[in-house]
Design an enzyme around this catalytic site. Structure first.
Site, PDB file in Angstrom:
ATOM      1  NE  ARG A  76       1.495  -0.508 -24.947  1.00 17.19           N
ATOM      2  CZ  ARG A  76       1.206  -1.744 -25.299  1.00 17.19           C
ATOM      3  NH1 ARG A  76       1.875  -2.342 -26.265  1.00 17.19           N
ATOM      4  NH2 ARG A  76       0.237  -2.393 -24.662  1.00 17.19           N
ATOM      5  CG  HIS A  77       2.340   1.373 -20.239  1.00 19.06           C
ATOM      6  ND1 HIS A  77       2.337   0.005 -20.044  1.00 19.06           N
ATOM      7  CD2 HIS A  77       1.188   1.664 -20.872  1.00 19.06           C
ATOM      8  CE1 HIS A  77       1.220  -0.505 -20.527  1.00 19.06           C
ATOM      9  NE2 HIS A  77       0.506   0.481 -21.043  1.00 19.06           N
ATOM     10  NE  ARG A 115      -1.366   0.877 -18.343  1.00 12.95           N
ATOM     11  CZ  ARG A 115      -2.605   1.122 -17.960  1.00 12.95           C
ATOM     12  NH1 ARG A 115      -2.920   1.088 -16.672  1.00 12.95           N
ATOM     13  NH2 ARG A 115      -3.539   1.416 -18.844  1.00 12.95           N
ATOM     14  CD  GLU A 156      -4.605   2.904 -23.570  1.00 10.50           C
ATOM     15  OE1 GLU A 156      -4.807   3.902 -24.305  1.00 10.50           O
ATOM     16  OE2 GLU A 156      -3.905   1.930 -23.932  1.00 10.50           O
ATOM     17  CG  HIS A 203      -1.615   4.639 -21.632  1.00 13.64           C
ATOM     18  ND1 HIS A 203      -1.466   3.765 -20.586  1.00 13.64           N
ATOM     19  CD2 HIS A 203      -1.719   5.879 -21.073  1.00 13.64           C
ATOM     20  CE1 HIS A 203      -1.480   4.433 -19.442  1.00 13.64           C
ATOM     21  NE2 HIS A 203      -1.631   5.720 -19.715  1.00 13.64           N
TER      22      HIS A 203
END
Length: 197
Positions: free
Chosen positions: A10-11, A65, A92, A157
């Site tokens: 995940r970012h 991101r 996302e 995400h």
């Protein structure tokens, strides 16, 4: 369905994460904590895979991101930060009119819809343009997952992680929306199940 491991990241954290705001498909940059988490994910991946990490394909959501997280992760692995692919199917989940709000603000300004979502988090689609349910995100990522033919490092995400786990049969539609998806760690999805590294 899974044929080879997915190393899911995940970012890293953004200011909106820190404030508890729904980012959805808004392009928000990493904050200093997020930059550090990207490097931490790279170190964890190196510890997990050793030198073979560099031989795997790397794919990210095209959002800022996730791209910055991928680049920081690859730099920590001493790999060319820019040598990775992006795939729009990894964007996302869209929160529509709720993007930019905290859950507290959503519950105060739109209590009926917030309650409807609480009753069925998997299928509920928020109001507004671009809004999606988790079920819609699962439909979006399924063809990408079906096309994988070997191990991959994937940076995306929290909502995408939930959709991926359900699609792979590693979480139920009731469980997945409640799961915490950590930043700076590696979610390993493999035939034996899921685990954090």
């Amino acid at each position: 369905m899974i044929r080879a491991p997915i190393y899911f990241v995940r970012h890293g954290e953004t200011a909106w994460n820190a404030e508890g705001r729904l980012q959805g498909q808004r392009d928000t940059p990493l904050n200093p904590t997020g930059v550090a988490q990207a490097a931490e994910a790279g170190r964890r991946l190196r510890d997990l895979l050793g030198p073979r990490a560099g031989s795997l394909p790397f794919v990210a959501s095209p959002m800022e991101r996730t791209r910055r997280t991928m680049e920081g992760l690859r730099a920590a692995l001493a790999l060319d930060p820019a040598a990775y692919a992006t795939d729009a199917r990894l964007k996302e989940i869209g929160f529509g009119a709720w993007e930019g709000l905290t859950w507290r603000e959503v519950r105060r300004s739109d209590p009926a819809r917030a309650s409807a979502r609480d009753r069925d988090r998997w299928h509920y689609r928020p109001p507004g343009e671009g809004a999606e349910s988790y079920a819609m995100v699962a439909d979006r990522v399924r063809p990408l997952l079906e096309a994988l033919d070997g191990p991959v490092v994937m940076v995306a995400h929290g909502g995408v992680a939930r959709a991926v786990m359900v699609t792979l049969g590693m979480a139920s539609t009731a469980e997945a929306p409640q799961m915490e998806i950590f930043q700076g760690r590696i979610l390993v999805l493999e035939a034996a199940g899921r685990r954090w590294a």
